[in-house]
Write a protein that holds these residues in place. Structure first.
Motif, PDB file in Angstrom:
ATOM      1  N   GLN A   6      55.289   4.483 -17.688  1.00 36.16           N
ATOM      2  CA  GLN A   6      55.124   3.710 -16.451  1.00 36.16           C
ATOM      3  C   GLN A   6      53.896   4.158 -15.669  1.00 36.16           C
ATOM      4  OE1 GLN A   6      59.119   4.557 -15.106  1.00 36.16           O
ATOM      5  NE2 GLN A   6      59.805   2.469 -15.576  1.00 36.16           N
ATOM      6  N   LYS A   7      53.675   5.460 -15.587  1.00 35.41           N
ATOM      7  CA  LYS A   7      52.506   5.976 -14.871  1.00 35.41           C
ATOM      8  C   LYS A   7      51.218   5.479 -15.522  1.00 35.41           C
ATOM      9  CE  LYS A   7      51.306   8.970 -11.638  1.00 35.41           C
ATOM     10  NZ  LYS A   7      51.783   8.951 -10.277  1.00 35.41           N
ATOM     11  N   GLY A   8      51.182   5.478 -16.843  1.00 31.76           N
ATOM     12  CA  GLY A   8      50.013   4.974 -17.551  1.00 31.76           C
ATOM     13  C   GLY A   8      49.805   3.489 -17.330  1.00 31.76           C
ATOM     14  N   LEU A   9      50.888   2.730 -17.312  1.00 25.22           N
ATOM     15  CA  LEU A   9      50.791   1.276 -17.118  1.00 25.22           C
ATOM     16  C   LEU A   9      50.188   0.917 -15.765  1.00 25.22           C
ATOM     17  CD1 LEU A   9      54.095  -0.173 -18.614  1.00 25.22           C
ATOM     18  CD2 LEU A   9      51.778  -0.311 -19.542  1.00 25.22           C
ATOM     19  N   LEU A  10      50.392   1.754 -14.792  1.00 22.27           N
ATOM     20  CA  LEU A  10      49.832   1.488 -13.465  1.00 22.27           C
ATOM     21  C   LEU A  10      48.306   1.586 -13.465  1.00 22.27           C
ATOM     22  CD1 LEU A  10      52.402   3.414 -11.246  1.00 22.27           C
ATOM     23  CD2 LEU A  10      52.250   0.936 -11.626  1.00 22.27           C
ATOM     24  N   HIS A  11      47.738   2.118 -14.528  1.00 20.11           N
ATOM     25  CA  HIS A  11      46.296   2.332 -14.594  1.00 20.11           C
ATOM     26  C   HIS A  11      45.590   1.483 -15.646  1.00 20.11           C
ATOM     27  CE1 HIS A  11      46.308   5.697 -11.757  1.00 20.11           C
ATOM     28  NE2 HIS A  11      47.525   5.924 -12.237  1.00 20.11           N
ATOM     29  N   ILE A  12      46.319   0.575 -16.306  1.00 20.90           N
ATOM     30  CA  ILE A  12      45.640  -0.262 -17.292  1.00 20.90           C
ATOM     31  C   ILE A  12      44.870  -1.374 -16.591  1.00 20.90           C
ATOM     32  CG2 ILE A  12      47.303   0.237 -19.129  1.00 20.90           C
ATOM     33  CD1 ILE A  12      48.392  -2.604 -18.809  1.00 20.90           C
ATOM     34  N   ASP A  13      43.877  -1.855 -17.261  1.00 17.25           N
ATOM     35  CA  ASP A  13      43.068  -2.956 -16.746  1.00 17.25           C
ATOM     36  C   ASP A  13      43.980  -4.168 -16.569  1.00 17.25           C
ATOM     37  OD1 ASP A  13      41.425  -5.235 -16.515  1.00 17.25           O
ATOM     38  OD2 ASP A  13      39.839  -4.314 -17.714  1.00 17.25           O
ATOM     39  N   PRO A  14      44.031  -4.764 -15.390  1.00 16.29           N
ATOM     40  CA  PRO A  14      44.918  -5.911 -15.151  1.00 16.29           C
ATOM     41  C   PRO A  14      44.616  -7.105 -16.056  1.00 16.29           C
ATOM     42  CG  PRO A  14      43.956  -5.148 -13.084  1.00 16.29           C
ATOM     43  CD  PRO A  14      43.313  -4.366 -14.177  1.00 16.29           C
ATOM     44  N   SER A  15      43.418  -7.169 -16.606  1.00 13.86           N
ATOM     45  CA  SER A  15      43.082  -8.296 -17.484  1.00 13.86           C
ATOM     46  C   SER A  15      43.462  -8.039 -18.941  1.00 13.86           C
ATOM     47  CB  SER A  15      41.581  -8.606 -17.389  1.00 13.86           C
ATOM     48  OG  SER A  15      40.828  -7.548 -17.933  1.00 13.86           O
ATOM     49  N   SER A  16      44.013  -6.856 -19.245  1.00 10.88           N
ATOM     50  CA  SER A  16      44.413  -6.547 -20.614  1.00 10.88           C
ATOM     51  C   SER A  16      45.549  -7.459 -21.059  1.00 10.88           C
ATOM     52  CB  SER A  16      44.877  -5.090 -20.732  1.00 10.88           C
ATOM     53  OG  SER A  16      43.823  -4.213 -20.492  1.00 10.88           O
TER      54      SER A  16
END
Length: 163
Positions: A54-64
């Motif tokens: 979850q912590k990692g998901l908060l930092h992915i590029d929103p356009s991914s």
């Protein structure tokens, strides 16, 4: 290092490394290596792996359109397995490697599942999402048992590097 290098070699463009235990020490080491990665620290790592995802998901590029989750205890998974998964991903909700009829890791999830994963409690794992969408999983057969093996002890590590 092996995990990072294999993922970068496979063409992962936005690599996020989530750290917990001894995060400062590992961060300092990785920064010396100058890897093109984002480092995220999960202060709640003791609550389980779901919190790190979850912590990692908060930092992915929103356009991914999708994200791949790879586990640090599987450094023997080569770039060729990751490349095969990436080539197969397409519009599938979940893409998962399979060896000898058994599902393994790493796993690619469509970004359509991001919010559901963010809503999981720390005691719920990603397998809950996989079970919920089992009919929407694309299994990619691979010829590497590495997708099933993980390293949990120093003895297992020694056996892996002696192979």
């Amino acid at each position: 290092e092996a995990c990072i290098e294999n993922l970068l070699q496979a063409g992962i463009e936005d690599l996020i490394v989530v750290l917990g235990h001894e995060a400062d020490r590992i961060t300092n080491y990785l920064l010396q290596k100058s890897y093109p990665i984002k480092i995220v620290v999960n202060e709640d790592y003791r609550l389980g792996m779901t919190t790190s995802v979850q912590k990692g998901l908060l930092h992915i590029d929103p356009s991914s359109s999708a994200f791949l989750i790879a586990l640090v205890d599987q450094p023997q998974i080569g770039a060729e397995v990751v490349e095969l998964l990436l080539e197969s991903s397409g519009q599938n909700l979940i893409v998962q490697p399979r060896f000898d009829g058994k599902a393994g890791h790493p796993v690619i999830f469509s970004s359509l599942l991001k919010n559901e994963i963010l809503l999981l409690s720390p005691t719920e794992g990603l397998n809950l999402i996989s079970r919920r969408y089992r009919e929407r999983i694309l299994f990619v057969d691979v010829d590497s048992v590495s997708v099933l093996e993980d390293i949990d002890t120093p003895e297992e590590y020694k056996r892996q590097i002696e192979k």
